[in-house]
Design a protein around this motif. Structure first.
Motif, PDB file in Angstrom:
ATOM      1  N   LEU A   2      11.883  -0.787   5.241  1.00  0.00           N
ATOM      2  CA  LEU A   2      12.385   0.117   4.228  1.00  0.00           C
ATOM      3  C   LEU A   2      13.285  -0.617   3.254  1.00  0.00           C
ATOM      4  N   THR A   3      13.250  -0.227   2.001  1.00  0.00           N
ATOM      5  CA  THR A   3      14.162  -0.774   1.011  1.00  0.00           C
ATOM      6  C   THR A   3      15.543  -0.199   1.274  1.00  0.00           C
ATOM      7  N   THR A   4      16.535  -1.068   1.521  1.00  0.00           N
ATOM      8  CA  THR A   4      17.882  -0.593   1.817  1.00  0.00           C
ATOM      9  C   THR A   4      18.867  -1.281   0.911  1.00  0.00           C
ATOM     10  N   PHE A   5      20.023  -0.649   0.718  1.00  0.00           N
ATOM     11  CA  PHE A   5      21.067  -1.196  -0.142  1.00  0.00           C
ATOM     12  C   PHE A   5      22.381  -1.181   0.634  1.00  0.00           C
ATOM     13  N   ARG A   6      23.069  -2.318   0.683  1.00  0.00           N
ATOM     14  CA  ARG A   6      24.372  -2.406   1.333  1.00  0.00           C
ATOM     15  C   ARG A   6      25.338  -3.040   0.342  1.00  0.00           C
ATOM     16  N   GLN A  63       0.393   3.443  -6.545  1.00  0.00           N
ATOM     17  CA  GLN A  63       0.015   2.707  -5.342  1.00  0.00           C
ATOM     18  C   GLN A  63       1.182   2.559  -4.375  1.00  0.00           C
ATOM     19  N   GLN A  64       2.384   2.810  -4.842  1.00  0.00           N
ATOM     20  CA  GLN A  64       3.546   2.664  -3.980  1.00  0.00           C
ATOM     21  C   GLN A  64       3.528   3.714  -2.872  1.00  0.00           C
ATOM     22  N   MET A  65       3.951   3.312  -1.691  1.00  0.00           N
ATOM     23  CA  MET A  65       3.979   4.216  -0.540  1.00  0.00           C
ATOM     24  C   MET A  65       5.318   4.950  -0.541  1.00  0.00           C
ATOM     25  N   VAL A  66       5.242   6.257  -0.588  1.00  0.00           N
ATOM     26  CA  VAL A  66       6.429   7.091  -0.786  1.00  0.00           C
ATOM     27  C   VAL A  66       7.003   7.539   0.565  1.00  0.00           C
ATOM     28  N   HIS A  76      10.489   4.232  -2.132  1.00  0.00           N
ATOM     29  CA  HIS A  76       9.240   3.492  -1.947  1.00  0.00           C
ATOM     30  C   HIS A  76       9.463   2.302  -1.025  1.00  0.00           C
ATOM     31  N   TYR A  77       8.463   2.034  -0.193  1.00  0.00           N
ATOM     32  CA  TYR A  77       8.476   0.790   0.572  1.00  0.00           C
ATOM     33  C   TYR A  77       8.378  -0.386  -0.387  1.00  0.00           C
ATOM     34  N   ARG A  78       9.138  -1.421  -0.098  1.00  0.00           N
ATOM     35  CA  ARG A  78       9.170  -2.575  -0.993  1.00  0.00           C
ATOM     36  C   ARG A  78       7.972  -3.488  -0.791  1.00  0.00           C
ATOM     37  N   ASP A  79       7.567  -3.697   0.457  1.00  0.00           N
ATOM     38  CA  ASP A  79       6.565  -4.714   0.767  1.00  0.00           C
ATOM     39  C   ASP A  79       5.233  -4.124   1.230  1.00  0.00           C
ATOM     40  N   ASN A  80       5.015  -2.845   0.945  1.00  0.00           N
ATOM     41  CA  ASN A  80       3.793  -2.190   1.397  1.00  0.00           C
ATOM     42  C   ASN A  80       3.241  -1.308   0.286  1.00  0.00           C
ATOM     43  N   LEU A  81       1.916  -1.432   0.046  1.00  0.00           N
ATOM     44  CA  LEU A  81       1.262  -0.689  -1.018  1.00  0.00           C
ATOM     45  C   LEU A  81      -0.080  -0.162  -0.529  1.00  0.00           C
ATOM     46  N   TRP A  82      -0.565   0.912  -1.172  1.00  0.00           N
ATOM     47  CA  TRP A  82      -1.953   1.306  -1.013  1.00  0.00           C
ATOM     48  C   TRP A  82      -2.804   0.353  -1.851  1.00  0.00           C
ATOM     49  N   VAL A  83      -4.047   0.141  -1.465  1.00  0.00           N
ATOM     50  CA  VAL A  83      -4.909  -0.771  -2.232  1.00  0.00           C
ATOM     51  C   VAL A  83      -5.265  -0.168  -3.595  1.00  0.00           C
ATOM     52  N   ALA A 172       6.082   1.551   7.721  1.00  0.00           N
ATOM     53  CA  ALA A 172       4.949   1.830   6.839  1.00  0.00           C
ATOM     54  C   ALA A 172       3.638   1.910   7.608  1.00  0.00           C
ATOM     55  N   ALA A 173       3.444   1.023   8.578  1.00  0.00           N
ATOM     56  CA  ALA A 173       2.197   1.029   9.352  1.00  0.00           C
ATOM     57  C   ALA A 173       2.034   2.351  10.096  1.00  0.00           C
ATOM     58  N   GLY A 174       3.125   2.865  10.650  1.00  0.00           N
ATOM     59  CA  GLY A 174       3.073   4.164  11.309  1.00  0.00           C
ATOM     60  C   GLY A 174       2.762   5.278  10.327  1.00  0.00           C
ATOM     61  N   GLY A 175       3.294   5.137   9.104  1.00  0.00           N
ATOM     62  CA  GLY A 175       3.015   6.122   8.070  1.00  0.00           C
ATOM     63  C   GLY A 175       1.549   6.125   7.672  1.00  0.00           C
ATOM     64  N   VAL A 176       0.944   4.942   7.649  1.00  0.00           N
ATOM     65  CA  VAL A 176      -0.481   4.837   7.309  1.00  0.00           C
ATOM     66  C   VAL A 176      -1.333   5.538   8.374  1.00  0.00           C
ATOM     67  N   ILE A 177      -1.018   5.308   9.635  1.00  0.00           N
ATOM     68  CA  ILE A 177      -1.776   5.951  10.717  1.00  0.00           C
ATOM     69  C   ILE A 177      -1.660   7.468  10.621  1.00  0.00           C
ATOM     70  N   ALA A 178      -0.444   7.952  10.397  1.00  0.00           N
ATOM     71  CA  ALA A 178      -0.236   9.398  10.281  1.00  0.00           C
ATOM     72  C   ALA A 178      -0.934   9.952   9.041  1.00  0.00           C
ATOM     73  N   THR A 179      -0.929   9.190   7.941  1.00  0.00           N
ATOM     74  CA  THR A 179      -1.626   9.626   6.728  1.00  0.00           C
ATOM     75  C   THR A 179      -3.113   9.783   6.986  1.00  0.00           C
ATOM     76  N   ASN A 180      -3.705   8.812   7.661  1.00  0.00           N
ATOM     77  CA  ASN A 180      -5.132   8.880   7.943  1.00  0.00           C
ATOM     78  C   ASN A 180      -5.468  10.088   8.813  1.00  0.00           C
ATOM     79  N   ARG A 181      -4.611  10.390   9.768  1.00  0.00           N
ATOM     80  CA  ARG A 181      -4.837  11.567  10.614  1.00  0.00           C
ATOM     81  C   ARG A 181      -4.740  12.851   9.795  1.00  0.00           C
ATOM     82  N   ALA A 182      -3.749  12.908   8.926  1.00  0.00           N
ATOM     83  CA  ALA A 182      -3.565  14.106   8.099  1.00  0.00           C
ATOM     84  C   ALA A 182      -4.731  14.300   7.142  1.00  0.00           C
TER      85      ALA A 182
END
Length: 198
Positions: A2-6, A63-66, A76-83, A172-182
């Motif tokens: 996740l994109t985080t700010f400190r 394409q950004q994953m929300v 948005h995830y910083r290092d993960n995108l939809w194709v 993000a990978a878990g989000g992709v799996i859940a997206t595909n199921r949905a």
């Protein structure tokens, strides 16, 4: 990741180093995919349906994953995108699922066919986001569809599908799996809805 700010001063150097390293790492690209479906041996002589190019509301036409950690705040995830944009990834899946019903003379894609169908299906992504509002996180997909009779120039029906699936991992990978199921669930609901209007 996740994109985080400190903002603690003693972390600035560490964060700068991490950001520099991350910039050299190519982002991961993910598909939206579903389980294969068997096509009928012979298509019926039913109506022809044209699947128009899906649209998406502002904020989800990317394409950004929300994801959201705070209600109504999209991040948005910083290092993960939809194709590709989820709307464009959805199109062939809708075509394939409706073909598998065997109820249509032809299922046409607006990207590849100049032929106008007797029916037309318009779709719009209202929401596709991973929600970290509780544990485990979950993905919510909301899709609005409109079925039109092009011979009568009339709207047959409109419906909104809203499906939530729990993510197996908090990334993000878990989000992709859940997206595909949905998406799989929504495609089944969509096919049932459209066939019921034939």
């Amino acid at each position: 990741m996740l994109t985080t700010f400190r903002f603690a001063p003693f972390l600035l150097l560490l964060l700068s180093s991490c950001s520099f390293l991350a910039a050299d790492t190519p982002p991961k690209h993910y598909f939206i995919a579903t389980d294969p479906v068997e096509l009928p041996a012979n298509q019926t002589d039913g109506k022809t349906i044209l699947i128009s190019i899906p649209q998406a509301v502002s904020g989800f036409d990317t394409q950004q994953m929300v994801y959201i950690k705070t209600p109504y705040v999209l991040e948005h995830y910083r290092d993960n995108l939809w194709v590709d944009t989820p709307a464009r990834l959805l199109l062939p899946l809708i075509v394939q699922r409706l073909e598998a019903t065997g109820k249509f003379g032809a299922v046409l894609s607006a990207t590849s066919s100049p032929i106008l169908g007797e029916l037309r299906l318009d779709t719009e992504i209202i929401r596709l986001q991973q929600e970290f509002l509780e544990t485990p996180s979950r993905v919510r997909v909301t899709l609005r569809i409109q079925l039109l009779d092009m011979t009568q120039r009339a709207i047959l029906d409109t419906k909104t599908f809203d499906v939530t699936e729990i993510a197996p991992t908090e990334d993000a990978a878990g989000g992709v799996i859940a997206t595909n199921r949905a998406v799989q669930v929504i495609l089944e609901q969509l096919a049932t809805f459209v066939v019921a209007h034939l």
